[in-house]
Design an enzyme around this catalytic site. Structure first.
Site, PDB file in Angstrom:
ATOM      1  N   ALA A 237     -13.371  68.649  -2.573  1.00  0.00           N
ATOM      2  CA  ALA A 237     -14.590  69.363  -2.751  1.00  0.00           C
ATOM      3  C   ALA A 237     -15.095  70.626  -2.140  1.00  0.00           C
ATOM      4  CB  ALA A 237     -15.801  67.990  -2.647  1.00  0.00           C
TER       5      ALA A 237
ATOM      6  N   TYR B  41       1.175  75.495   0.408  1.00  0.00           N
ATOM      7  CA  TYR B  41       2.546  76.435   0.363  1.00  0.00           C
ATOM      8  C   TYR B  41       3.226  76.235   1.936  1.00  0.00           C
ATOM      9  CZ  TYR B  41      -0.378  79.755   2.170  1.00  0.00           C
ATOM     10  OH  TYR B  41      -1.256  80.588   3.487  1.00  0.00           O
TER      11      TYR B  41
ATOM     12  N   GLY C 234       0.808  76.059  -3.451  1.00  0.00           N
ATOM     13  CA  GLY C 234       0.511  77.054  -3.895  1.00  0.00           C
ATOM     14  C   GLY C 234       0.767  78.715  -3.397  1.00  0.00           C
TER      15      GLY C 234
ATOM     16  N   ASP D 117      -9.136  83.757  -5.703  1.00  0.00           N
ATOM     17  CA  ASP D 117      -8.763  82.411  -6.447  1.00  0.00           C
ATOM     18  C   ASP D 117      -9.098  81.452  -7.243  1.00  0.00           C
ATOM     19  OD1 ASP D 117      -7.569  82.399  -3.258  1.00  0.00           O
ATOM     20  OD2 ASP D 117      -9.639  81.099  -2.279  1.00  0.00           O
TER      21      ASP D 117
ATOM     22  N   ASN E 140     -13.614  85.779  -1.401  1.00  0.00           N
ATOM     23  CA  ASN E 140     -12.793  86.099   0.099  1.00  0.00           C
ATOM     24  C   ASN E 140     -12.220  87.215  -0.763  1.00  0.00           C
ATOM     25  OD1 ASN E 140     -11.160  85.926  -3.181  1.00  0.00           O
ATOM     26  ND2 ASN E 140      -9.647  85.104  -2.455  1.00  0.00           N
TER      27      ASN E 140
ATOM     28  N   LYS F 244     -16.528  83.119   4.024  1.00  0.00           N
ATOM     29  CA  LYS F 244     -16.109  83.115   3.106  1.00  0.00           C
ATOM     30  C   LYS F 244     -17.785  83.355   2.756  1.00  0.00           C
ATOM     31  CE  LYS F 244     -11.301  82.280   1.798  1.00  0.00           C
ATOM     32  NZ  LYS F 244     -10.139  81.901   1.028  1.00  0.00           N
TER      33      LYS F 244
END
Length: 266
Positions: free
Chosen positions: A107, A199, A220, A83, A68, A47
């Protein structure tokens, strides 16, 4: 999810998972320039590594520092980060109010997406965002880039917090692990939401603890579906209802090897 979206839209397309070793990333992205592929999603560790290979970035990708989604356009590659808007769309689905401060746990890349989203014009520019991380220096670097305030848990006025976001990986590999073990949720307003970007598992210890304290908690899955919907829209121009993506996830019982939002332990 994307195969279900192609079917819903009546498009003759496919979405395939391809494992790309880090050393082959440049060659894989060069292949995208041939125009035979509409675009791609990236998971870790690509990413951030993909940024030098792209021709341009959206405002979100540039600020977050991670991509992403890649979109092919006339021989050029545009990097995006779905995202952040996917996170906001998921919050909207569960009726999150812009009132109150927000606390982001972590973070890493997922936390950066959350902070940027919450503080951007897409979110609520007036919302105070606290970033809590095991390594405070990293939280301070994040807030220096995107705004907000690095904080330790005792420094936060919890009665003013309307949203807690777990953007760490706590709970991802160990269902009984929590980024806030033994945390006292009682000072939070009863309207507060605990949003866990994890998730899988669908019900984390953080969520169970929050519900036991009488608070709302969501995982999520909605963010995963919305970020996919936005990527599909960018590639095809077709806005497929998010329910199509969610139904595909539920049909798979969320046991397929889909990547979770990149994160790190608080």
């Amino acid at each position: 999810m994307h195969r279900a979206a192609f079917a819903w839209a009546g498009l003759a397309g496919s979405y395939e998972a391809v494992r790309v070793p880090p050393a082959d990333l440049g060659a894989a992205l060069a292949e995208l320039r041939q125009g035979r592929i509409l675009g791609a999603n990236l998971s870790l560790p690509h990413k951030e590594a993909a940024l030098p290979y792209l021709d341009s970035l959206t405002a979100a990708a540039r600020a977050i520092g991670a991509v992403n989604t890649i979109i092919y356009r006339e021989g050029k590659l545009l990097g995006d980060n779905t995202d952040a808007p996917g996170f906001l769309a998921a919050l909207a689905d569960v009726g999150v109010s812009p009132d109150g401060a927000a606390v982001v746990l972590g973070a890493g890349g997922a936390a950066r997406a959350a902070v940027w989203a919450l503080r951007s014009p897409l979110g609520s520019q007036g919302r105070q965002v606290f970033v809590v991380n095991r390594t405070r220096a990293k939280a301070e670097r994040l807030t220096a880039d995107l705004g907000g305030l690095a904080a330790d848990l005792p420094e936060i006025r919890w009665a003013e917090v309307g949203l807690i976001v777990n953007a760490s990986s706590a709970g991802l590999s160990a269902p009984d692990q929590s980024p806030l073990p033994d945390f006292d949720f009682s000072p939070l307003p009863k309207s507060a939401l605990i949003y866990d970007m994890v998730y899988k598992p669908a019900d984390t210890r953080l969520m169970r603890d929050a519900r036991a304290a009488g608070l709302r908690a969501e995982n999520g899955l909605g963010m995963l579906a919305h970020q996919a919907r936005l990527a599909f829209l960018a590639w095809t121009g077709v806005d497929v209802p998010v329910r199509v993506f969610l139904d595909a996830l539920h049909a798979a019982q969320v046991v397929s090897p889909l990547p979770s939002p990149e994160a790190e332990h608080v």
